[in-house]
Write a protein that holds these residues in place. Sequence first.
Motif: not given
Length: 333
Positions: A313-317, A320-321
């Motif tokens: 989840q952390y890496c997705n954020e 995505n940015k």
Amino acid sequence: MKKRILSGIQPTNQITLGNFLGAIKLFEQLQNEGELFIFVADLHALSSNNYEPKKMQENILNVLKVYYAAGLDFDTTKVFIQSKIPAHTEMFNALINFTTIGELSRMTQFKDKSSKFKMNNGTEKIPTGLLTYPVLMAGDILLYDATIIPVGIDQKQHVELTRDIAIRINNKFNTKIFEIPEPYFSKTGTKIYDLINPKIKMSKSNENTNGTIFINDDIQIIRKKIMSAMTDNLNSVNYDKENQPGISNLINIVCSINECDKDQIIMQFKDKNYKEFKTYVADVVCDFIHNLQTEIKKIDINNLLNKVEKNNQYCNEIANKKINEFYKLIGLK
Ligand code: AQP
């Protein structure tokens, strides 16, 4: 911002001693040097000659377990699974348009690995993914603004290509959207060679598995593999990669595990024969792998997977940015 360090391993088969000494050991050593991102490169694994869909999930779990047993702290080190972050595929798809077929086909690893797709009748069916592998890798790195890339020496050319792509895009759009990464190597384990053919890299996918030490191998099998390792007829323990590649490789393995100096080993075995030397190497390697296997057995799998899920989840954020920023730059937003 803390500097970011990123690397990954493909879940193509069981992890080898080469993967461990060339890369995983470095990951552990770098844990306090910045923000560390270590992933399981399952998208990369699709281009391997070893790719087996039914084994993929088991292989992914095995890579995670080895990371954990190596001492990675899954709370502070962002250990994640590449395919769970869709931005990796999106970045790859955009970056292939800033890379040429010429530069990709010049990559040494592409040439080496292509030969594994030769069929008995002499024809070859090389997946396009093998050619574009370095672009996916460039995306992995650039998505996280990583500047330090701990890898074995065989990946140096790919990190250099990533630098070229980043500089090319920064210059083209007159921006600093991408950080410029540097490869980072261990002092000793940069390239561990096959035990049967010490002219080729020890690899998960080498045909003759007697030349490869897998972290999950039975300890007695590992001892047997080392005792049968190819040497030469000089019968003198020396570091000479040209004339004594097998012995040099064994010296390198021991020095990488024990973090000792090659000269120290050469002195220690000055008047000893190859059998005595190999017995010593087997003791060192078996002891090292036995300890890792003991750590692996203790792992609470649910706890491990929960931590990975949080990291995904952390890496997705973060990813995505970055992809949004890049899409804006290239007119997709
Ligand atoms: N023999 C090696 N010595 C030192 N480092 C090595 N690495 C691989 N083999 C050696 C390093 O391990 C990291 C992860 O490798 P990977 O799994 O992503 O891909 P690879 O380099 O293709 O590894 P293999 O074992 O050769 O896998 P297959 O056979 O599936 O292609 C990298 O940092 C690599 O340098």
